[in-house]
Design a protein around this motif. Structure first.
Motif, PDB file in Angstrom:
ATOM      1  N   ARG A 257     -19.346  36.152 -68.595  1.00 40.64           N
ATOM      2  CA  ARG A 257     -18.758  34.842 -68.299  1.00 40.64           C
ATOM      3  C   ARG A 257     -19.607  33.715 -68.894  1.00 40.64           C
ATOM      4  NH1 ARG A 257     -17.060  34.846 -62.042  1.00 40.64           N
ATOM      5  NH2 ARG A 257     -16.182  32.818 -62.591  1.00 40.64           N
ATOM      6  N   LEU A 258     -20.921  33.902 -68.860  1.00 43.40           N
ATOM      7  CA  LEU A 258     -21.808  32.889 -69.461  1.00 43.40           C
ATOM      8  C   LEU A 258     -21.613  32.834 -70.973  1.00 43.40           C
ATOM      9  CD1 LEU A 258     -25.103  33.396 -67.414  1.00 43.40           C
ATOM     10  CD2 LEU A 258     -23.619  31.363 -67.447  1.00 43.40           C
ATOM     11  N   GLU A 259     -21.409  33.999 -71.557  1.00 47.74           N
ATOM     12  CA  GLU A 259     -21.172  34.087 -72.993  1.00 47.74           C
ATOM     13  C   GLU A 259     -19.888  33.325 -73.356  1.00 47.74           C
ATOM     14  OE1 GLU A 259     -23.538  35.462 -74.864  1.00 47.74           O
ATOM     15  OE2 GLU A 259     -22.347  34.824 -76.625  1.00 47.74           O
ATOM     16  N   MET A 260     -18.862  33.550 -72.534  1.00 47.30           N
ATOM     17  CA  MET A 260     -17.573  32.865 -72.753  1.00 47.30           C
ATOM     18  C   MET A 260     -17.721  31.354 -72.664  1.00 47.30           C
ATOM     19  SD  MET A 260     -14.458  34.603 -70.652  1.00 47.30           S
ATOM     20  CE  MET A 260     -13.237  33.356 -71.029  1.00 47.30           C
ATOM     21  N   GLU A 288     -11.010  27.887 -68.655  1.00 49.23           N
ATOM     22  CA  GLU A 288     -10.842  28.843 -69.750  1.00 49.23           C
ATOM     23  C   GLU A 288     -10.713  30.272 -69.228  1.00 49.23           C
ATOM     24  OE1 GLU A 288      -9.839  26.326 -71.408  1.00 49.23           O
ATOM     25  OE2 GLU A 288     -10.309  27.517 -73.169  1.00 49.23           O
ATOM     26  N   GLU A 289     -11.405  30.571 -68.124  1.00 46.82           N
ATOM     27  CA  GLU A 289     -11.266  31.901 -67.523  1.00 46.82           C
ATOM     28  C   GLU A 289      -9.866  32.078 -66.949  1.00 46.82           C
ATOM     29  OE1 GLU A 289     -15.944  32.485 -66.212  1.00 46.82           O
ATOM     30  OE2 GLU A 289     -14.534  31.600 -64.781  1.00 46.82           O
ATOM     31  N   ARG A 290      -9.379  31.021 -66.300  1.00 48.33           N
ATOM     32  CA  ARG A 290      -8.048  31.099 -65.686  1.00 48.33           C
ATOM     33  C   ARG A 290      -6.966  31.418 -66.693  1.00 48.33           C
ATOM     34  NH1 ARG A 290      -8.541  25.477 -62.320  1.00 48.33           N
ATOM     35  NH2 ARG A 290      -9.799  26.264 -60.594  1.00 48.33           N
ATOM     36  N   ARG A 291      -7.127  30.917 -67.923  1.00 48.80           N
ATOM     37  CA  ARG A 291      -6.040  31.157 -68.880  1.00 48.80           C
ATOM     38  C   ARG A 291      -6.315  32.308 -69.859  1.00 48.80           C
ATOM     39  NH1 ARG A 291      -5.424  27.265 -73.547  1.00 48.80           N
ATOM     40  NH2 ARG A 291      -7.524  26.665 -74.120  1.00 48.80           N
ATOM     41  N   THR A 292      -7.339  33.108 -69.570  1.00 49.57           N
ATOM     42  CA  THR A 292      -7.596  34.238 -70.476  1.00 49.57           C
ATOM     43  C   THR A 292      -7.924  35.550 -69.752  1.00 49.57           C
ATOM     44  OG1 THR A 292      -9.922  33.603 -70.688  1.00 49.57           O
ATOM     45  CG2 THR A 292      -8.419  32.774 -72.380  1.00 49.57           C
ATOM     46  N   ILE A 293      -8.905  35.512 -68.859  1.00 45.19           N
ATOM     47  CA  ILE A 293      -9.360  36.780 -68.252  1.00 45.19           C
ATOM     48  C   ILE A 293      -8.821  36.992 -66.849  1.00 45.19           C
ATOM     49  CG2 ILE A 293     -11.484  36.921 -69.630  1.00 45.19           C
ATOM     50  CD1 ILE A 293     -12.921  35.915 -66.954  1.00 45.19           C
ATOM     51  N   ARG A 294      -7.989  36.045 -66.361  1.00 42.37           N
ATOM     52  CA  ARG A 294      -7.436  36.191 -65.011  1.00 42.37           C
ATOM     53  C   ARG A 294      -5.924  36.390 -65.079  1.00 42.37           C
ATOM     54  NH1 ARG A 294     -10.375  38.120 -61.661  1.00 42.37           N
ATOM     55  NH2 ARG A 294      -9.140  37.265 -59.968  1.00 42.37           N
ATOM     56  N   PRO A 295      -5.377  37.179 -64.160  1.00 44.25           N
ATOM     57  CA  PRO A 295      -3.929  37.368 -64.140  1.00 44.25           C
ATOM     58  C   PRO A 295      -3.244  36.179 -63.455  1.00 44.25           C
ATOM     59  CG  PRO A 295      -4.939  38.657 -62.383  1.00 44.25           C
ATOM     60  CD  PRO A 295      -6.073  37.972 -63.116  1.00 44.25           C
ATOM     61  N   THR A 296      -2.006  35.932 -63.821  1.00 44.23           N
ATOM     62  CA  THR A 296      -1.282  34.775 -63.297  1.00 44.23           C
ATOM     63  C   THR A 296       0.163  35.125 -62.971  1.00 44.23           C
ATOM     64  OG1 THR A 296      -0.551  34.174 -65.499  1.00 44.23           O
ATOM     65  CG2 THR A 296      -2.587  33.151 -64.734  1.00 44.23           C
ATOM     66  N   PRO A 389     -17.834  32.658 -86.689  1.00 42.55           N
ATOM     67  CA  PRO A 389     -16.742  32.594 -85.713  1.00 42.55           C
ATOM     68  C   PRO A 389     -17.206  33.090 -84.336  1.00 42.55           C
ATOM     69  CG  PRO A 389     -16.478  34.531 -87.083  1.00 42.55           C
ATOM     70  CD  PRO A 389     -17.670  33.783 -87.622  1.00 42.55           C
ATOM     71  N   ILE A 390     -16.593  32.548 -83.297  1.00 44.80           N
ATOM     72  CA  ILE A 390     -16.924  32.940 -81.927  1.00 44.80           C
ATOM     73  C   ILE A 390     -15.872  33.950 -81.444  1.00 44.80           C
ATOM     74  CG2 ILE A 390     -17.021  32.076 -79.544  1.00 44.80           C
ATOM     75  CD1 ILE A 390     -17.917  29.424 -80.560  1.00 44.80           C
ATOM     76  N   PRO A 391     -16.294  35.026 -80.791  1.00 47.14           N
ATOM     77  CA  PRO A 391     -15.287  35.912 -80.192  1.00 47.14           C
ATOM     78  C   PRO A 391     -14.621  35.198 -79.021  1.00 47.14           C
ATOM     79  CG  PRO A 391     -17.511  36.657 -79.643  1.00 47.14           C
ATOM     80  CD  PRO A 391     -17.660  35.480 -80.557  1.00 47.14           C
ATOM     81  N   SER A 392     -13.323  35.310 -78.908  1.00 49.72           N
ATOM     82  CA  SER A 392     -12.655  34.550 -77.859  1.00 49.72           C
ATOM     83  C   SER A 392     -11.454  35.307 -77.297  1.00 49.72           C
ATOM     84  CB  SER A 392     -12.263  33.191 -78.464  1.00 49.72           C
ATOM     85  OG  SER A 392     -11.057  32.731 -77.994  1.00 49.72           O
ATOM     86  N   ARG A 393     -11.438  35.477 -75.965  1.00 49.66           N
ATOM     87  CA  ARG A 393     -10.313  36.159 -75.312  1.00 49.66           C
ATOM     88  C   ARG A 393      -9.146  35.193 -75.258  1.00 49.66           C
ATOM     89  NH1 ARG A 393     -12.185  40.499 -71.580  1.00 49.66           N
ATOM     90  NH2 ARG A 393     -10.202  40.292 -70.511  1.00 49.66           N
ATOM     91  N   GLY A 394      -7.968  35.670 -75.616  1.00 52.92           N
ATOM     92  CA  GLY A 394      -6.791  34.804 -75.617  1.00 52.92           C
ATOM     93  C   GLY A 394      -5.906  35.074 -74.415  1.00 52.92           C
ATOM     94  N   GLY A 395      -5.015  34.129 -74.141  1.00 52.52           N
ATOM     95  CA  GLY A 395      -4.155  34.258 -72.966  1.00 52.52           C
ATOM     96  C   GLY A 395      -2.784  34.812 -73.244  1.00 52.52           C
ATOM     97  N   GLY A 396      -2.353  34.782 -74.500  1.00 52.51           N
ATOM     98  CA  GLY A 396      -1.011  35.245 -74.865  1.00 52.51           C
ATOM     99  C   GLY A 396      -0.924  36.761 -74.898  1.00 52.51           C
ATOM    100  N   SER A 397       0.263  37.252 -75.241  1.00 54.32           N
ATOM    101  CA  SER A 397       0.485  38.698 -75.240  1.00 54.32           C
ATOM    102  C   SER A 397       1.139  39.161 -76.531  1.00 54.32           C
ATOM    103  CB  SER A 397       1.430  39.078 -74.086  1.00 54.32           C
ATOM    104  OG  SER A 397       0.987  38.520 -72.870  1.00 54.32           O
ATOM    105  N   ILE A 398       0.708  40.298 -77.036  1.00 54.69           N
ATOM    106  CA  ILE A 398       1.410  40.984 -78.128  1.00 54.69           C
ATOM    107  C   ILE A 398       1.452  42.451 -77.705  1.00 54.69           C
ATOM    108  CG2 ILE A 398       1.587  41.336 -80.631  1.00 54.69           C
ATOM    109  CD1 ILE A 398      -0.438  39.105 -81.070  1.00 54.69           C
TER     110      ILE A 398
END
Ligand code: BES
Ligand code: MN
Ligand code: MN
Length: 462
Positions: A257-260, A288-296, A389-398
C-alpha cells in the motif's frame, strides 16, 4: 507532423467513422465493416496472413506474421467494437464524425470520437507500429494479432474461440493496449484489472400501474421498495453488506500500500476533474485504493414509473435496476453473483416479487513486475518518455485477460496509453495525438527489449 504521421492520423480517423457498436443490433453491419477495415489495415501494414473468423456474434480479426519458430511469439489483443454513443445530446460533435480539438491536457490536440481511445485508437497504434517495424527490416519475433468485436459486451464468443484454438494462439506473451497511464509526464504500466459481476433486478408489485391517490399508502410501491433495498447494500462505512462479499478479498500488505501511495496523485485535481466537491468510499482506504484494489457495488441504471414531461400521479407496477460489482483477487465472480442474488431477495418486504438476472462477469487480474514481459515494457517507456514508468493497479475490467491466463497459461502486459480524462464510455471520448504517436513509438521498443531479454533468458537456461 511528418507525412507518415499525417497519413496515420487520416487512416485512424476513417476507422473511427465506422459506428462499430457491439451492444446494439442496429449496428451489426457496421461492426462487420469495421472488422473488414481492421483486416485490410493489418494487410496493408505488411501482415502476410490475415483472416476474419465468424462467430455466432461479431467476427474476430486474426493475423499472423510468423518468421521463425525459434523466435519468441507475441500475441497482440485488442477490440474494434465500441460502447454505444448515448447520451448523444451531450456530445459536442457527433460521435462518429471525428474532430481534432485541443484541451488543457492535450495542448497538441486530441481526436474526439467514440472509440478514439477505447479501443480503436490503441488497436490502430499496434497496426502502425507493425508497419514501422517492417519498414526497418525483417521482424526478429513472431507476432499474432487477435482483434475482437465483442469486448464491450463480455467477449463470450472469444472465450469459446480461445478454448478451441489453443495451438493457433500459442505465444510467449500477450500485449494489450486497452488501459490508461497516469499522465503524459508520468507513464505507468497497468499491473491489475478488477473483475466484474453484472446483475439486473426487477421488483414487481401490483399487476398494473395504479392511481397513487386511490391506492397510495396501502401497497408496497416497487420504486420505493427498490430504493430502500438498494440503500441497504452499503453500510455507514460504505462497505458492501452482502454476507460473504469480502471473504476471499486479498488484503494488500502495508508495504504494497505504501508503494502504491508513491504514485503522483492530487485529490483536488481529482475532484475538480470530475466536478465533485468531496469523495466518498470505503472507510480505511484512500481514494486510489478504493478505485483499484477494493471491491465495489454500483447502480448503473434505474428506471420505472413516469419519467415524461410534467407530473403524473402513479404507482408503477415494476421498478428495475442494473447493478455491477467490481471485484478483486481472489473473489469468484459466479459466487459473488449468487451471494448478491440471495441477499438482495432477502431484503424484499412482503407484497413484492424480486427477479434477479445475471449478466456477464469475469475475474480480476494481476501481473507481476519481475517477468521479462513487464521489464521490456518498462524499458520501452523509459526509452520514449525518458522517465521510468510506475506499476499501477487499474480499476477497470477486461475479463478476457484472466481467461487468457487460465486457458493459454500466458500473462498479458497492459501497455495502455489513455488518460482517465479521455472520457471513455462517456460523451466526448477522445485520445491525445501525443499519446497516439507516443504509443506508435513505444510499442516497437517493447518488441526490441522483449526479444533481447527473451534471448538472454533462454541462453541462461541452456
Ligand atoms: N478498456 C476497457 C477497460 C479498462 C479501461 C481497463 C481503462 C482499465 C482502464 C474495456 O473496454 C471495458 O470497458 N471493460 C468493461 C468490462 C466489459 C465486460 C464490458 C468495463 O471495465 O466496464
Ligand atoms: Mn477497451
Ligand atoms: Mn470499454
Amino acid at each position: 507532423m511528418t507525412t507518415d504521421q499525417k497519413r496515420f492520423l487520416d487512416e485512424w480517423i476513417s476507422f473511427l467513422k465506422i459506428p462499430s457498436v457491439s451492444a446494439d443490433n442496429a449496428y451489426k453491419k457496421d461492426v462487420e465493416i469495421a472488422a473488414q477495415w481492421v483486416k485490410d489495415a493489418l494487410k496493408n501494414a505488411g501482415c502476410p496472413q490475415t483472416e476474419i473468423i465468424k462467430t455466432s456474434g461479431h467476427p474476430i480479426v486474426y493475423g499472423e506474421c510468423l518468421v521463425d519458430s525459434n523466435y519468441p511469439t507475441v500475441l497482440v489483443y485488442g477490440h474494434y467494437d465500441v460502447q454505444p454513443p448515448d447520451p448523444i445530446d451531450l456530445w459536442e460533435s457527433p460521435p462518429f464524425e471525428p474532430v481534432i480539438k485541443t484541451t488543457s491536457l492535450h495542448p497538441q490536440g486530441a481526436v474526439f470520437a467514440r472509440g478514439a481511445c477505447d479501443d480503436k485508437g490503441q488497436v490502430f497504434m499496434h497496426i502502425k507500429a507493425l508497419e514501422v517495424m517492417l519498414s526497418q527490416g525483417p521482424l526478429k519475433c513472431n507476432i499474432k494479432f487477435m482483434i475482437e468485436g465483442e469486448e464491450e459486451v463480455g467477449s463470450d464468443n472469444l472465450e469459446d474461440f480461445v478454448k478451441a484454438n489453443k495451438e493457433k494462439l500459442k505465444c510467449d506473451i500477450i500485449l494489450i493496449s486497452d488501459t490508461g497511464m497516469i499522465s503524459q509526464k508520468q507513464p505507468s504500466i497497468s499491473t491489475g484489472l478488477r473483475g466484474l459481476s453484472y446483475m439486473e433486478v426487477t421488483i414487481t408489485g401490483p399487476n398494473r400501474d395504479l392511481h397513487s391517490g386511490l391506492y397510495g399508502g396501502s401497497v408496497a410501491n416497487p420504486i420505493n421498495v427498490l430504493c430502500e433495498m438498494i440503500s441497504k447494500l452499503h453500510d455507514e462505512n460504505q462497505r458492501v453488506t452482502i454476507p460473504g462479499f469480502y471473504d476471499r478479498v486479498e488484503e494488500l500488505s502495508q508495504e504494497e500500500r505504501l508503494e502504491m501511495a508513491k504514485a503522483p496523485f492530487d485529490l483536488n485535481d481529482f475532484k475538480s476533474s470530475i466536478g465533485i466537491t468531496d469523495i466518498r468510499g470505503e472507510s480505511g482506504y484512500n481514494n486510489e485504493e478504493r478505485r483499484t484494489i477494493r471491491p465495489t457495488l454500483d447502480v448503473n441504471g434505474i428506471w420505472g414509473g413516469y419519467t415524461g414531461e410534467g407530473a403524473k400521479t402513479v404507482i408503477a407496477s415494476k421498478a428495475q435496476a442494473k447493478i455491477s460489482m467490481r471485484l478483486v483477487p481472489d473473489q469468484e465472480w459466479n459466487e459473488i453473483s449468487e451471494l448478491f442474488t440471495e441477499h438482495f431477495k432477502s431484503l424484499a418486504p412482503k407484497g413484492v416479487t424480486v427477479d434477479v438476472i445475471k449478466h456477464h462477469g469475469g475475474y480480476a487480474y494481476v501481473t507481476p513486475t519481475e517477468t521479462i514481459g513487464y521489464k521490456a515494457a518498462h524499458y520501452a517507456y523509459l526509452d520514449t518518455f525518458g522517465i521510468a514508468p510506475i506499476p499501477s493497479r487499474g480499476g477497470g475490467s477486461i475479463p478476457i485477460v484472466p481467461m487468457f491466463e487460465k486457458e493459454l497459461g500466458v500473462k498479458s502486459i497492459l501497455m495502455g496509453f489513455g488518460l482517465d480524462s479521455d472520457a471513455i464510455h462517456s460523451p466526448n471520448e477522445h485520445f491525445g495525438l501525443f499519446n497516439f504517436f507516443k504509443g506508435i513509438e513505444t510499442i516497437p521498443r517493447f518488441y526490441e527489449h522483449y526479444i533481447s531479454l527473451f534471448k538472454k533468458k533462454t541462453t541462461e537456461f541452456n
